[in-house]
Design a protein around this motif. Structure first.
Motif, PDB file in Angstrom:
ATOM      1  N   LYS A  28       0.833  -1.188   0.000  1.00 43.78           N
ATOM      2  CA  LYS A  28       0.000   0.000   0.000  1.00 43.78           C
ATOM      3  C   LYS A  28       0.872   1.244   0.000  1.00 43.78           C
ATOM      4  O   LYS A  28       1.875   1.300   0.678  1.00 43.78           O
ATOM      5  N   THR A  29       0.482   2.229  -0.782  1.00 40.79           N
ATOM      6  CA  THR A  29       1.165   3.510  -0.769  1.00 40.79           C
ATOM      7  C   THR A  29       0.757   4.251   0.493  1.00 40.79           C
ATOM      8  O   THR A  29      -0.404   4.204   0.894  1.00 40.79           O
ATOM      9  N   ILE A  30       1.704   4.911   1.111  1.00 40.66           N
ATOM     10  CA  ILE A  30       1.430   5.597   2.363  1.00 40.66           C
ATOM     11  C   ILE A  30       0.974   7.022   2.056  1.00 40.66           C
ATOM     12  O   ILE A  30       1.741   7.821   1.528  1.00 40.66           O
ATOM     13  N   TYR A  31      -0.279   7.309   2.339  1.00 34.84           N
ATOM     14  CA  TYR A  31      -0.824   8.648   2.204  1.00 34.84           C
ATOM     15  C   TYR A  31      -1.315   9.076   3.585  1.00 34.84           C
ATOM     16  O   TYR A  31      -2.469   8.918   3.922  1.00 34.84           O
ATOM     17  N   ARG A  32      -0.408   9.547   4.403  1.00 38.92           N
ATOM     18  CA  ARG A  32      -0.768   9.971   5.749  1.00 38.92           C
ATOM     19  C   ARG A  32      -0.246  11.379   5.958  1.00 38.92           C
ATOM     20  O   ARG A  32       0.936  11.614   5.836  1.00 38.92           O
ATOM     21  N   ALA A  33      -1.140  12.269   6.273  1.00 38.18           N
ATOM     22  CA  ALA A  33      -0.727  13.643   6.516  1.00 38.18           C
ATOM     23  C   ALA A  33      -0.318  13.852   7.963  1.00 38.18           C
ATOM     24  O   ALA A  33       0.526  14.682   8.253  1.00 38.18           O
ATOM     25  N   ILE A  34      -0.920  13.089   8.884  1.00 37.69           N
ATOM     26  CA  ILE A  34      -0.672  13.306  10.297  1.00 37.69           C
ATOM     27  C   ILE A  34      -0.206  12.008  10.947  1.00 37.69           C
ATOM     28  O   ILE A  34      -0.908  11.001  10.901  1.00 37.69           O
ATOM     29  N   PRO A  35       0.995  11.995  11.559  1.00 41.32           N
ATOM     30  CA  PRO A  35       1.431  10.798  12.292  1.00 41.32           C
ATOM     31  C   PRO A  35       0.609  10.626  13.568  1.00 41.32           C
ATOM     32  O   PRO A  35      -0.091  11.538  14.005  1.00 41.32           O
ATOM     33  N   ASP A  36       0.704   9.445  14.158  1.00 36.60           N
ATOM     34  CA  ASP A  36      -0.050   9.160  15.373  1.00 36.60           C
ATOM     35  C   ASP A  36       0.466   9.958  16.570  1.00 36.60           C
ATOM     36  O   ASP A  36      -0.291  10.234  17.501  1.00 36.60           O
ATOM     37  N   ALA A  37       1.751  10.305  16.582  1.00 34.34           N
ATOM     38  CA  ALA A  37       2.331  11.115  17.663  1.00 34.34           C
ATOM     39  C   ALA A  37       3.587  11.806  17.151  1.00 34.34           C
ATOM     40  O   ALA A  37       4.233  11.330  16.227  1.00 34.34           O
ATOM     41  N   ARG A  38       3.909  12.941  17.766  1.00 28.28           N
ATOM     42  CA  ARG A  38       5.121  13.684  17.403  1.00 28.28           C
ATOM     43  C   ARG A  38       5.885  14.011  18.675  1.00 28.28           C
ATOM     44  O   ARG A  38       5.295  14.445  19.665  1.00 28.28           O
ATOM     45  N   TYR A  39       7.207  13.808  18.630  1.00 24.74           N
ATOM     46  CA  TYR A  39       8.071  14.054  19.781  1.00 24.74           C
ATOM     47  C   TYR A  39       9.153  15.051  19.400  1.00 24.74           C
ATOM     48  O   TYR A  39       9.849  14.864  18.406  1.00 24.74           O
ATOM     49  N   GLU A  40       9.290  16.118  20.198  1.00 24.03           N
ATOM     50  CA  GLU A  40      10.371  17.097  20.055  1.00 24.03           C
ATOM     51  C   GLU A  40      11.422  16.750  21.100  1.00 24.03           C
ATOM     52  O   GLU A  40      11.168  16.878  22.303  1.00 24.03           O
ATOM     53  N   LEU A  41      12.589  16.289  20.675  1.00 26.86           N
ATOM     54  CA  LEU A  41      13.642  15.891  21.605  1.00 26.86           C
ATOM     55  C   LEU A  41      14.775  16.910  21.529  1.00 26.86           C
ATOM     56  O   LEU A  41      15.335  17.160  20.465  1.00 26.86           O
ATOM     57  N   GLU A  42      15.097  17.484  22.681  1.00 30.20           N
ATOM     58  CA  GLU A  42      16.126  18.527  22.766  1.00 30.20           C
ATOM     59  C   GLU A  42      17.465  17.927  23.179  1.00 30.20           C
ATOM     60  O   GLU A  42      17.513  16.965  23.955  1.00 30.20           O
TER      61      GLU A  42
END
Length: 134
Positions: free
Chosen positions: A21-35
Motif C-alpha cells: 500500500k502507498t502511504i498517504y498519511r498527513a498526520i502521524p499518530d504522535a510527534r516528539y520534540e527531543l532537545e
C-alpha cells in the motif's frame, strides 16, 4: 507469429508480486520534540558530537511504538551545531522502519518511523543524532 510466446497478442504475465500500500498519511499518530539538553552527549572529536536519547536509562518514560503506528521525531541539536546523521534502535526487535529521514533545518533532524502490521508488541525507541559544531 513469434517463436517465443504462444499467443500473438499482448504479453501476459501471471504471478506478479503484489505491491504494498502507498502511504498517504498527513498526520502521524504522535510527534516528539527531543532537545539536546535532555540527551546523553558524547564528544567524538574534531567538533563532532553524538546525542543519545535512551529514555529507559535516564529514568524517563520510554517512548513506545505500537503495531501499525507512525511516530514523528524532531531531534534538535544545540545552537551552532549542524545535523549530520541520525538513527534509531528498538527493544524488542520488530518490523519497524524509517519512512523518511531528513534535515528539516540545519540544527533539526526529522525522522518518521512506522511499525508494521506484523509487529507482535510495542517496542521502545532509542534515538541518536550526530552533529558538527560550526
Amino acid at each position: 507469429m513469434n517463436n517465443y510466446y504462444q499467443n500473438n497478442g499482448w504479453d501476459i504475465h501471471e504471478g506478479y508480486q503484489p505491491m504494498s500500500k502507498t502511504i498517504y498519511r498527513a498526520i502521524p499518530d504522535a510527534r516528539y520534540e527531543l532537545e539536546a539538553g535532555g540527551a546523553e552527549q558524547q564528544d567524538l572529536g574534531n567538533g563532532f558530537f553524538r546525542y543519545l536519547w535512551v529514555p529507559a536509562q535516564e529514568g524517563n518514560t520510554p517512548i513506545r511504538i505500537r503495531p501499525s503506528r507512525y511516530l514523528d521525531f524532531r531531534l534538535n541539536a544545540r545552537p551552532g551545531q549542524q545535523v549530520i546523521s541520525a538513527g534509531f534502535a528498538t527493544d524488542p526487535l520488530e518490523d519497524i522502519s524509517i519512512v523518511q529521514i531528513w534535515p528539516r533545518h540545519p540544527h533539526v533532524m526529522a525522522i518518521l518511523l512506522h511499525s508494521g502490521e506484523r509487529s507482535s508488541s510495542a517496542s521502545t525507541i532509542d534515538l541518536w543524532l550526530i552533529v558538527k559544531s560550526m
